[in-house]
Design an enzyme around this catalytic site. Sequence first.
Site, short mmCIF file in Angstrom:
data_model
loop_
_atom_site.label_atom_id
_atom_site.label_comp_id
_atom_site.label_asym_id
_atom_site.label_seq_id
_atom_site.Cartn_x
_atom_site.Cartn_y
_atom_site.Cartn_z
N SER A 126 0.92 -1.40 0.09
CA SER A 126 0.05 -0.05 -0.07
C SER A 126 0.98 1.25 0.01
O SER A 126 1.83 1.32 0.54
CB SER A 126 -0.93 0.02 1.23
OG SER A 126 -1.43 1.07 1.43
N TYR A 151 -2.00 -1.07 11.08
CA TYR A 151 -2.41 -1.93 9.67
C TYR A 151 -1.29 -1.22 8.89
O TYR A 151 -0.83 -2.17 8.09
CB TYR A 151 -3.78 -1.17 9.16
CG TYR A 151 -3.94 -1.38 7.71
CD1 TYR A 151 -4.01 -2.53 7.17
CD2 TYR A 151 -3.60 -0.30 6.98
CE1 TYR A 151 -4.26 -2.61 5.62
CE2 TYR A 151 -3.74 -0.57 5.29
CZ TYR A 151 -3.94 -1.74 4.88
OH TYR A 151 -3.74 -1.96 3.40
N LYS A 155 1.92 -3.55 6.64
CA LYS A 155 2.31 -3.50 5.20
C LYS A 155 3.86 -3.28 5.07
O LYS A 155 4.60 -4.18 4.58
CB LYS A 155 1.64 -2.64 4.51
CG LYS A 155 0.17 -2.99 4.24
CD LYS A 155 0.01 -4.04 3.39
CE LYS A 155 -1.53 -4.58 3.34
NZ LYS A 155 -1.99 -5.72 2.68
C1 WQD Z 1 -9.97 9.19 0.69
C2 WQD Z 1 -10.25 10.42 0.93
C3 WQD Z 1 -10.82 11.05 3.05
C4 WQD Z 1 -14.45 9.05 3.75
C5 WQD Z 1 -7.27 4.23 2.77
C6 WQD Z 1 -6.57 3.47 3.65
C7 WQD Z 1 -4.92 3.41 3.01
C8 WQD Z 1 -4.82 2.82 1.52
C9 WQD Z 1 -5.64 3.70 0.80
C10 WQD Z 1 -4.72 0.46 1.65
C11 WQD Z 1 -9.60 11.13 2.15
C12 WQD Z 1 -12.04 11.43 2.15
C13 WQD Z 1 -13.54 9.53 3.02
C14 WQD Z 1 -15.40 9.72 3.69
C15 WQD Z 1 -14.26 11.56 3.20
N1 WQD Z 1 -5.10 1.67 1.37
N2 WQD Z 1 -13.11 10.81 2.78
N3 WQD Z 1 -15.57 11.15 3.64
O1 WQD Z 1 -7.74 7.29 3.64
O2 WQD Z 1 -6.71 7.67 1.33
O3 WQD Z 1 -6.65 5.60 2.49
O4 WQD Z 1 -6.92 3.68 1.32
O5 WQD Z 1 -3.85 -0.03 1.95
O6 WQD Z 1 -4.22 2.77 3.91
O7 WQD Z 1 -6.68 4.09 4.72
O8 WQD Z 1 -8.84 6.57 1.63
O9 WQD Z 1 -11.39 6.15 0.94
O10 WQD Z 1 -10.86 6.50 3.28
O11 WQD Z 1 -10.38 8.12 1.95
O12 WQD Z 1 -14.21 12.69 2.80
O13 WQD Z 1 -16.81 9.57 4.38
O14 WQD Z 1 -11.67 10.62 1.09
O15 WQD Z 1 -10.74 12.18 4.02
O16 WQD Z 1 -9.26 12.43 2.01
P1 WQD Z 1 -7.62 6.90 2.39
P2 WQD Z 1 -10.35 6.88 2.03
#
Ligand code: WQD
Length: 339
Positions: A126, A151, A155
Amino acid sequence: MKKILVTGGLGYIGSHVVVELQSSGFEVVIIDDLSNSSLDVLDGIFDITGVRPIFEKIDLKEKELVIDFFKRHSDIDGVIHFAAAKAVGESVDDPLKYYENNISSLVYILKALQDFKSTKFVFSSSCTVYGQADELPITENAPVKEAESPYGNTKKIGEQMIKDLCNCNDSFAAIALRYFNPIGGHSSAKIGELPIGVPQNLVPFVTQTAIGIRKELSIFGKDYPTPDGTCIRDYIHVVDLAKAHIVALNRLFDEKKSNHYEVFNIGTGKGSSVLEVVNAFMRVTGVNLNYCFTDRRCGDIVSAYADTIKANTVLGWKARLSLEDALASAWKWEKSLQN
Ligand code: WQD
């Protein structure tokens, strides 16, 4: 025909990879413990490819079961390893679950591979290993930072374990793929993302809000130092991501190209803000989305998107599908779940 073991093959990314493997002429064996997946996924895979993969329900934390599996399948040519727990918040509340789930099981499977002389391994890693990178886009040479969550740490540790094994075992070759943000589903809407409970990730929350399961999407923060104030990520279509695994596997099988241990960023190279995703979703689907702005989410980084030059040139892989394609497929999948 080469026989590939896909651990966690009924999960979101795993199932899309199984489809691409079978479509590329590989024979697939799936191990999954069904803790975050469903047997129905096998039907979806069959509907798309016309082939039902071999499936065994095994918890990889059960060392004896892993050894027993390899005794019965000593002809496995390669392994793609997805089986892992992946909820960032849960990992903070219950870190040992994550170390046991993601690290113990990885030790057992690597040990079995070593003992049974199966030597090609693709690891699902990741972009979380980079944390908030100092420079954008993020290249594979960017320093791996202290993990933001248990988590993320699994990785990071997983990559290190695999690298150590490659260093001490000349015949073992592995590729770690560092995914950016996978979204969307297969164009047939036969397989897709199945979040348990309230989705933590943006796109499933968006589709569930659009269909009426959730009242409103909270956009976490509007005062980030980005052009529209919301965070930026590299959203990659899961089908493009799945295809990267086939290319990686073929590279491992090609003795002339295989390089022992390599890491590749798998993203589109393009950053999109949360607001851009929301607006693209409304544009593509014609559905109006209820959203509001709330406080920043703890642990979120401002901006992350991939430098994909290494994947493009060395792997010969490139993301082909757009953000709009991915959002349209996610919406088609969400609608299919209601039928
Ligand atoms: C994306 C954006 C949130 C939900 C995750 C894992 C990380 C990696 C990639 C695997 C952010 C915003 C989200 C909501 C929002 N994966 N958001 N409202 O945090 O980039 O990473 O996936 O290993 O480890 O944590 O992905 O989809 O949670 O968020 O505004 O209800 O959407 O703040 O900017 P993230 P995400």
